[in-house]
Design an enzyme around this catalytic site. Structure first.
Site, PDB file in Angstrom:
ATOM      1  N   ARG A 105      40.783  55.952  -4.024  1.00 22.06           N
ATOM      2  CA  ARG A 105      41.304  56.156  -2.888  1.00 22.06           C
ATOM      3  C   ARG A 105      41.722  54.892  -2.383  1.00 22.06           C
ATOM      4  O   ARG A 105      40.837  54.012  -2.057  1.00 22.06           O
ATOM      5  CB  ARG A 105      40.435  57.090  -2.073  1.00 22.06           C
ATOM      6  CG  ARG A 105      40.958  57.033  -0.493  1.00 22.06           C
ATOM      7  CD  ARG A 105      40.301  57.915   0.213  1.00 22.06           C
ATOM      8  NE  ARG A 105      40.810  59.340   0.049  1.00 22.06           N
ATOM      9  CZ  ARG A 105      40.620  60.429   0.863  1.00 22.06           C
ATOM     10  NH1 ARG A 105      39.813  60.155   1.834  1.00 22.06           N
ATOM     11  NH2 ARG A 105      40.921  61.556   0.587  1.00 22.06           N
ATOM     12  N   HIS A 132      48.786  62.420  -2.481  1.00 23.78           N
ATOM     13  CA  HIS A 132      47.325  62.930  -2.295  1.00 23.78           C
ATOM     14  C   HIS A 132      47.452  64.180  -3.305  1.00 23.78           C
ATOM     15  O   HIS A 132      47.391  65.559  -2.702  1.00 23.78           O
ATOM     16  CB  HIS A 132      46.929  63.473  -0.984  1.00 23.78           C
ATOM     17  CG  HIS A 132      45.788  63.618  -0.729  1.00 23.78           C
ATOM     18  ND1 HIS A 132      44.646  63.500  -1.614  1.00 23.78           N
ATOM     19  CD2 HIS A 132      44.807  64.177   0.523  1.00 23.78           C
ATOM     20  CE1 HIS A 132      43.310  63.696  -1.271  1.00 23.78           C
ATOM     21  NE2 HIS A 132      43.692  64.291   0.305  1.00 23.78           N
ATOM     22  N   GLN A 135      44.571  67.134  -3.235  1.00 28.11           N
ATOM     23  CA  GLN A 135      44.582  68.123  -2.078  1.00 28.11           C
ATOM     24  C   GLN A 135      45.715  69.147  -2.274  1.00 28.11           C
ATOM     25  O   GLN A 135      45.095  70.283  -2.135  1.00 28.11           O
ATOM     26  CB  GLN A 135      44.842  67.431  -0.636  1.00 28.11           C
ATOM     27  CG  GLN A 135      44.840  68.276   0.489  1.00 28.11           C
ATOM     28  CD  GLN A 135      43.543  68.814   0.771  1.00 28.11           C
ATOM     29  OE1 GLN A 135      42.710  67.923   0.935  1.00 28.11           O
ATOM     30  NE2 GLN A 135      43.398  69.999   0.783  1.00 28.11           N
ATOM     31  N   ASP A 220      49.073  68.065   9.370  1.00 31.76           N
ATOM     32  CA  ASP A 220      47.981  66.837   8.996  1.00 31.76           C
ATOM     33  C   ASP A 220      48.049  66.049  10.272  1.00 31.76           C
ATOM     34  O   ASP A 220      48.785  66.052  11.321  1.00 31.76           O
ATOM     35  CB  ASP A 220      48.498  66.278   8.047  1.00 31.76           C
ATOM     36  CG  ASP A 220      47.493  65.043   7.289  1.00 31.76           C
ATOM     37  OD1 ASP A 220      46.456  65.021   7.801  1.00 31.76           O
ATOM     38  OD2 ASP A 220      48.017  64.399   6.589  1.00 31.76           O
ATOM     39  N   CYS A 260      44.882  69.858   5.618  1.00 33.75           N
ATOM     40  CA  CYS A 260      43.776  69.452   4.627  1.00 33.75           C
ATOM     41  C   CYS A 260      42.634  68.666   5.180  1.00 33.75           C
ATOM     42  O   CYS A 260      41.648  68.382   4.438  1.00 33.75           O
ATOM     43  CB  CYS A 260      44.488  67.962   3.908  1.00 33.75           C
ATOM     44  SG  CYS A 260      45.259  66.823   5.099  1.00 33.75           S
ATOM     45  N   ARG A 288      38.742  72.021  -2.693  1.00 32.94           N
ATOM     46  CA  ARG A 288      38.631  70.795  -3.522  1.00 32.94           C
ATOM     47  C   ARG A 288      37.708  70.591  -4.453  1.00 32.94           C
ATOM     48  O   ARG A 288      38.029  70.252  -5.580  1.00 32.94           O
ATOM     49  CB  ARG A 288      38.215  69.848  -2.179  1.00 32.94           C
ATOM     50  CG  ARG A 288      39.233  69.505  -1.095  1.00 32.94           C
ATOM     51  CD  ARG A 288      40.777  69.106  -1.817  1.00 32.94           C
ATOM     52  NE  ARG A 288      40.535  67.971  -2.467  1.00 32.94           N
ATOM     53  CZ  ARG A 288      40.615  66.464  -1.810  1.00 32.94           C
ATOM     54  NH1 ARG A 288      40.566  66.527  -0.558  1.00 32.94           N
ATOM     55  NH2 ARG A 288      40.373  65.580  -2.684  1.00 32.94           N
TER      56      ARG A 288
HETATM   57  N1  NVA Z   1      47.398  61.816   5.816  1.00 31.49           N
HETATM   58  C1  NVA Z   1      45.850  61.631   5.773  1.00 31.49           C
HETATM   59  C2  NVA Z   1      45.218  62.573   4.805  1.00 31.49           C
HETATM   60  C3  NVA Z   1      43.690  62.549   5.095  1.00 31.49           C
HETATM   61  C4  NVA Z   1      43.239  63.287   3.728  1.00 31.49           C
HETATM   62  C5  NVA Z   1      45.575  60.375   5.690  1.00 31.49           C
HETATM   63  O1  NVA Z   1      46.195  59.810   4.731  1.00 31.49           O
HETATM   64  O2  NVA Z   1      44.777  59.710   6.441  1.00 31.49           O
HETATM   65  N1   CP Z   2      41.136  66.084   2.937  1.00 33.20           N
HETATM   66  C1   CP Z   2      40.916  65.135   2.386  1.00 33.20           C
HETATM   67  O1   CP Z   2      41.033  64.332   1.546  1.00 33.20           O
HETATM   68  O2   CP Z   2      39.603  64.892   3.185  1.00 33.20           O
HETATM   69  P1   CP Z   2      38.730  63.585   3.035  1.00 33.20           P
HETATM   70  O3   CP Z   2      39.243  62.458   3.685  1.00 33.20           O
HETATM   71  O4   CP Z   2      37.248  63.762   3.698  1.00 33.20           O
HETATM   72  O5   CP Z   2      38.468  63.119   1.478  1.00 33.20           O
END
Ligand code: NVA
Ligand code: CP
Length: 302
Positions: A105, A132, A135, A220, A260, A288
């Site tokens: 990540r 992502h 997800q 989101d 998500c 997930r």
């Molecule tokens: N769009 C959000 C998703 C978090 C799971 C982010 O990138 O923070």
């Molecule tokens: N939805 C998601 O990716 O959650 P986290 O940021 O908690 O991993």
């Protein structure tokens, strides 16, 4: 000749057939329960490199590897040489000699691509600025559980053109569902990616327009990780784009609400919606785990 490892950087790496296989396996294994008589990945290791925060992604991959008979190793820049400038390529080459797969990540999708190019084991995108995909596997699994076949369904995306929105566009093209995207002015997907997605994607001017007749409404956070400096500005600009009961009323009577997570109640979604009867966010979060176990088997099983 060395065979190239199979990566999951975007859903395109799985393709329509790969997505279908992962969802079918996840559905079957979820129904069968988590105890494996003979775990399918004994002695296998997954390195997980997190440059951003996570609850669901971290725990689902770690618990998933344990349930499959393997092991996951949490790494962060703060306590590895990544934080002291060791390159993506050198880190990839090193980890590839020690573990069976790497999940990352990070902020910059280009860095993920550089990492994958140097890796000799599968690399899984656990979220970048651009995509992502894990997800989306969980979201498609949840939709399949609740609605059956995805083809021809309509999903309304309310929010900005973020990593989730882009992965939804890829998913819509591969799984052949309709995606209506409503963003505030200035936050639309770029025209090239809308065109690449084909006629399954439609841009809308309001949340109500996107939600009209939809099977699913999803949203989101308004400021993704990395966008924190714009938080106050976005709060002002996203005002009319909250998923509230009025927006849900535009959708089908049995429409689902998805997110998500993490969620900001009464910003992008009204508390009454996310905590209401149409919300399936906890199924989605649980999925997930099931989707990623199936993904790990897709990428790692002999
Ligand atoms: N769009 C959000 C998703 C978090 C799971 C982010 O990138 O923070
Ligand atoms: N939805 C998601 O990716 O959650 P986290 O940021 O908690 O991993």
């Amino acid at each position: 000749m060395t065979t190239q490892p199979r990566h999951l950087l975007t859903l395109n790496d799985l393709g329509a057939n790969g997505i279908r296989r992962v969802i079918e396996r996840a559905l079957a294994d979820k129904r069968a329960g988590t105890s494996h008589q003979s775990p399918p990945l004994p002695g296998r290791s997954l390195a997980m490199l997190f440059e951003k925060a996570s609850t669901r992604t971290r725990v689902s991959f770690e618990a998933g590897m344990t349930q499959l008979g393997g092991h996951a190793i949490f790494l962060s820049p703060a306590d590895t040489q990544v934080g002291r400038g060791e390159s993506a390529g050198d880190t990839a080459r090193t980890l590839s000699r020690m573990v069976d797969a790497v999940m990352i990540r990070n902020h910059d999708h280009d860095v993920l691509e550089n990492f994958a190019a140097a890796a000799t084991v599968p690399v899984i995108n656990g979220l970048t600025d651009r995509a992502h995909p894990c997800q989306l596997l969980a979201d498609m699994l949840t939709l399949t559980e609740h609605c059956g076949d995805l083809a021809g369904r309509t999903v309304a995306w309310i929010g900005d053109d973020n990593n989730m929105c882009r992965s939804y566009m890829t998913a819509a093209r591969l799984a052949n569902f309709n995606l209506r995207i409503a963003t505030p002015p200035g936050y639309q997907p770029d025209p090239a990616s809308v065109e690449a997605a084909g006629d399954v994607v439609t841009l809308c001017n309001s949340a109500a327009e996107a939600a009209r007749g939809a099977d699913v409404v999803t949203t989101d956070v308004w400021a993704s990780m990395g966008d924190e400096a714009e938080y106050q500005k976005r709060l002002a600009e996203f005002g009319g784009f909250q998923v509230d009961n009025a927006v849900m009323t535009e959708a089908k009577a049995d429409a689902l609400f998805m997110h998500c997570l993490p969620a900001h109640r009464d910003e992008e979604v009204a508390a009454a919606v996310i905590d209401g009867p149409q919300s399936v966010v906890w199924d989605q979060a649980e999925n997930r785990l099931h989707a990623q176990k199936a993904l790990l088997l897709e990428l790692l099983a002999d």
